[in-house]
Design an enzyme around this catalytic site. Structure first.
Site, PDB file in Angstrom:
ATOM      1  N   GLN A 196      -7.751  -0.054   3.738  1.00  0.00           N
ATOM      2  CA  GLN A 196      -8.638  -0.612   4.769  1.00  0.00           C
ATOM      3  C   GLN A 196     -10.029  -0.938   4.237  1.00  0.00           C
ATOM      4  O   GLN A 196     -10.827  -1.549   4.950  1.00  0.00           O
ATOM      5  CB  GLN A 196      -8.751   0.351   5.955  1.00  0.00           C
ATOM      6  CG  GLN A 196      -7.466   0.495   6.757  1.00  0.00           C
ATOM      7  CD  GLN A 196      -7.044  -0.783   7.478  1.00  0.00           C
ATOM      8  OE1 GLN A 196      -7.831  -1.723   7.643  1.00  0.00           O
ATOM      9  NE2 GLN A 196      -5.796  -0.836   7.893  1.00  0.00           N
ATOM     10  N   THR A 234      11.356  -7.770 -11.592  1.00  0.00           N
ATOM     11  CA  THR A 234      10.738  -9.073 -11.843  1.00  0.00           C
ATOM     12  C   THR A 234       9.495  -9.252 -10.972  1.00  0.00           C
ATOM     13  O   THR A 234       9.529  -8.974  -9.772  1.00  0.00           O
ATOM     14  CB  THR A 234      11.761 -10.203 -11.551  1.00  0.00           C
ATOM     15  OG1 THR A 234      12.882  -9.992 -12.404  1.00  0.00           O
ATOM     16  CG2 THR A 234      11.166 -11.575 -11.802  1.00  0.00           C
ATOM     17  N   GLY A 244       0.813  -1.212   0.000  1.00  0.00           N
ATOM     18  CA  GLY A 244       0.000   0.000   0.000  1.00  0.00           C
ATOM     19  C   GLY A 244       0.848   1.265   0.000  1.00  0.00           C
ATOM     20  O   GLY A 244       0.523   2.249  -0.671  1.00  0.00           O
ATOM     21  N   THR A 245       1.932   1.241   0.739  1.00  0.00           N
ATOM     22  CA  THR A 245       2.796   2.420   0.839  1.00  0.00           C
ATOM     23  C   THR A 245       3.331   2.829  -0.528  1.00  0.00           C
ATOM     24  O   THR A 245       3.264   4.004  -0.916  1.00  0.00           O
ATOM     25  CB  THR A 245       3.972   2.131   1.808  1.00  0.00           C
ATOM     26  OG1 THR A 245       3.433   1.774   3.084  1.00  0.00           O
ATOM     27  CG2 THR A 245       4.886   3.332   1.944  1.00  0.00           C
ATOM     28  N   ASN A 268      -7.878   3.860   9.061  1.00  0.00           N
ATOM     29  CA  ASN A 268      -7.379   2.639   9.685  1.00  0.00           C
ATOM     30  C   ASN A 268      -7.541   2.627  11.207  1.00  0.00           C
ATOM     31  O   ASN A 268      -7.574   1.575  11.814  1.00  0.00           O
ATOM     32  CB  ASN A 268      -5.896   2.418   9.323  1.00  0.00           C
ATOM     33  CG  ASN A 268      -5.064   3.671   9.418  1.00  0.00           C
ATOM     34  OD1 ASN A 268      -5.387   4.703   8.819  1.00  0.00           O
ATOM     35  ND2 ASN A 268      -3.988   3.612  10.173  1.00  0.00           N
ATOM     36  N   CYS A 311       2.253   2.235  13.538  1.00  0.00           N
ATOM     37  CA  CYS A 311       3.444   2.973  13.135  1.00  0.00           C
ATOM     38  C   CYS A 311       3.861   4.005  14.162  1.00  0.00           C
ATOM     39  O   CYS A 311       5.008   4.421  14.198  1.00  0.00           O
ATOM     40  CB  CYS A 311       3.189   3.670  11.807  1.00  0.00           C
ATOM     41  SG  CYS A 311       2.404   2.600  10.624  1.00  0.00           S
ATOM     42  N   SER A 363      -3.551  -3.206  -0.395  1.00  0.00           N
ATOM     43  CA  SER A 363      -2.425  -3.970   0.140  1.00  0.00           C
ATOM     44  C   SER A 363      -2.850  -5.395   0.464  1.00  0.00           C
ATOM     45  O   SER A 363      -3.905  -5.611   1.070  1.00  0.00           O
ATOM     46  CB  SER A 363      -1.918  -3.285   1.408  1.00  0.00           C
ATOM     47  OG  SER A 363      -0.980  -4.106   2.066  1.00  0.00           O
ATOM     48  N   GLY A 364      -2.018  -6.365   0.072  1.00  0.00           N
ATOM     49  CA  GLY A 364      -2.348  -7.781   0.265  1.00  0.00           C
ATOM     50  C   GLY A 364      -2.529  -8.198   1.710  1.00  0.00           C
ATOM     51  O   GLY A 364      -3.484  -8.893   2.049  1.00  0.00           O
ATOM     52  N   HIS A 365      -1.626  -7.741   2.581  1.00  0.00           N
ATOM     53  CA  HIS A 365      -1.643  -8.286   3.943  1.00  0.00           C
ATOM     54  C   HIS A 365      -2.761  -7.744   4.818  1.00  0.00           C
ATOM     55  O   HIS A 365      -2.941  -8.177   5.946  1.00  0.00           O
ATOM     56  CB  HIS A 365      -0.271  -8.121   4.618  1.00  0.00           C
ATOM     57  CG  HIS A 365       0.076  -6.731   5.040  1.00  0.00           C
ATOM     58  ND1 HIS A 365      -0.056  -6.310   6.338  1.00  0.00           N
ATOM     59  CD2 HIS A 365       0.562  -5.669   4.359  1.00  0.00           C
ATOM     60  CE1 HIS A 365       0.350  -5.049   6.438  1.00  0.00           C
ATOM     61  NE2 HIS A 365       0.725  -4.638   5.245  1.00  0.00           N
TER      62      HIS A 365
HETATM   63  C1  LIG Z   1      -1.462  -0.622   6.242  1.00  0.00           C
HETATM   64  C2  LIG Z   1      -1.837   0.613   5.533  1.00  0.00           C
HETATM   65  C3  LIG Z   1      -1.002   1.154   4.541  1.00  0.00           C
HETATM   66  C4  LIG Z   1       0.350   0.568   4.213  1.00  0.00           C
HETATM   67  O1  LIG Z   1       0.259  -0.622   3.476  1.00  0.00           O
HETATM   68  P1  LIG Z   1       1.569  -1.542   3.340  1.00  0.00           P
HETATM   69  O2  LIG Z   1       1.168  -2.615   2.400  1.00  0.00           O
HETATM   70  O3  LIG Z   1       1.852  -2.064   4.715  1.00  0.00           O
HETATM   71  O4  LIG Z   1       2.656  -0.687   2.807  1.00  0.00           O
HETATM   72  C5  LIG Z   1      -1.417   2.292   3.901  1.00  0.00           C
HETATM   73  N1  LIG Z   1      -2.595   2.870   4.181  1.00  0.00           N
HETATM   74  C6  LIG Z   1      -3.424   2.385   5.120  1.00  0.00           C
HETATM   75  C7  LIG Z   1      -4.724   3.062   5.376  1.00  0.00           C
HETATM   76  C8  LIG Z   1      -3.071   1.238   5.835  1.00  0.00           C
HETATM   77  O5  LIG Z   1      -3.895   0.777   6.773  1.00  0.00           O
END
Ligand SMILES: *Cc1c(COP(=O)(O)O)cnc(C)c1O
Length: 406
Positions: A182, A240, A74-75, A154, A328, A202-204
């Protein structure tokens, strides 16, 4: 009796679904080829990547091919959207964002402002975390290159009116980007009928792997790469392809779609029961955020006159994992920038705990939290000089209130 650990920190990260792990495994070993290679090893991986892209497209309601650019998370997607807009929007060097964004946006725009590369307007929010629409309208103008405002916060779960914000941005000729990290997988998203130009995910955060994310960029949106090199992702993001992670994200997207309708109501039920139970059992506590417009999985509860870090430590001893503000900023004694932007008093912002659910939680998790929290809060308040002095503090200037727990 020993209790199973309770994980209620799903806005920080989620467990990778076992089915996601299973889908990924072959691509670490037997299917190790490079998708760009001109032989069978590469072709098989290429096919799997194409399928994964379709799965993610389906979750977003993205109509056209090539609207998804994979990133490291996401970053990176947030950084790419904003940096790209500054390059493509010639003659425009202003950015509009909100005071409650993730550091992935706020830290970047702060840097751009400091280095003189952009003028930044940071729009405030009200006590419920809702955007100041009047200030937003005023900030938009012929110099606005891009607006970047999150879909859902978030920390509090507050949902922003992104479609309306995008319309207004377009009327000013600006691009509209949303950090939807989110929102994706939790609430329905349909880019086919949307005004939004760019969206980060973001995947995680949706039971996929870490280190993978994507920037959706609507067909026709001009994009400049953040990472230059080979021509992967059609030259928009070199390097890649992270095949196992992309395939895992595809599977995670498919599972999110499958579960969304049921989980939205089930998880909201758990959250509501938790909030109600906490407020009933613990005085001097309240829920932050917009009760009428928020994510189904997020509860942010402020416990007055105590310190969130201490609450988390005690919770951790009982095997309950949650978070204070954003992960963070933990480790610092400053309260959450989100709660401060909402004008939540220091006396409460310091003691705010975020409980975030996922499809892996159930009623027993809520029961366990309701069992341990009252004692934890009582014990900490017994030790808190601020609790003893609360009448004086409430009557005086709370802005000077800064706990100094070492
Ligand atoms: C977790 C989060 C991110 C960052 O995503 P990453 O995949 O960990 O870099 C960005 N924005 C929000 C709102 C998030 O909750």
């Amino acid at each position: 009796m020993e209790h199973a650990p309770v994980y209620l920190d799903n806005n920080a990260t989620t467990r990778c679904d076992p089915a996601v792990v299973e889908a990924m495994i072959p691509y670490f070993s037997e299917q190790f080829g490079n998708a760009s290679s001109m032989h069978a090893f590469g072709a098989e991986v290429g096919g799997a990547l194409a399928k994964a892209r379709k799965q993610l497209q389906a979750l977003l309601g993205a109509e056209f091919d090539h609207e998804i650019v994979y990133t490291s998370g996401g970053t990176e997607a947030d950084n790419m959207a904003i940096m790209s807009a500054l390059e493509t929007q010639t003659g425009r060097d202003e950015i509009i964002t909100s005071a409650v964004e993730h550091p992935a946006v706020l830290s970047l725009v702060g840097h751009l402002e400091k280095t003189g590369r952009a003028k930044v307007h940071i729009i405030g929010v009200d006590a419920k975390g809702r955007l100041d629409m009047e200030a937003y309208r005023k900030a938009l103008g012929p110099k606005t290159a891009i607006v970047s405002i999150m879909w859902a916060n978030n920390e509090t779960g507050t949902i922003f009116p992104v479609e309306q914000l995008a319309q207004l941005a377009h009327q000013a000729g600006a691009l509209f980007h949303t950090d939807a990290v989110q929102a994706v997988g939790k609430i329905p998203i349909n880019m086919a009928t949307s005004e939004i130009d760019m969206l980060s995910l973001s995947g995680h955060k949706l039971h996929g792997p870490k280190g993978i994310g994507a920037l959706y960029a609507r067909k026709g949106t001009r994009l400049r790469p953040l990472i230059r090199g080979g021509h992967q992702e059609r030259g928009r993001r070199a390097g890649t392809e992270n095949a196992p992670a992309i395939i895992g994200l595809g599977k995670a997207a498919e599972l999110a779609m499958e579960h969304m309708a049921d989980e939205q109501t089930r998880v909201a039920g758990l959250r509501d029961r938790l909030e109600k139970g906490l407020l009933q059992r613990i005085g001097n506590s309240f829920v932050t955020g917009d009760p009428d417009n928020r994510l189904p999985n997020t509860a942010n509860v402020a416990f007055e006159y105590i310190e969130g870090e201490a609450i988390l430590l005690f919770m951790n001893r009982e095997g309950v994992a949650a978070s204070s503000g954003s992960a963070c900023t933990s480790g610092s004694l400053e309260p959450s920038h989100v709660l401060r932007a909402m004008n939540v008093p220091y006396t409460a912002a310091h003691g705010a705990i975020r409980f975030s659910f996922s499809r892996e939680n159930d009623e027993s998790d809520v029961d366990r939290v309701l069992e341990v929290m009252p004692q934890i809060i009582d014990r900490l308040r017994e030790m808190s000089p601020f609790w003893r002095e609360r009448d004086k503090i409430a009557a005086g200037d709370e802005a000077g209130f800064k706990p100094t727990y070492a």
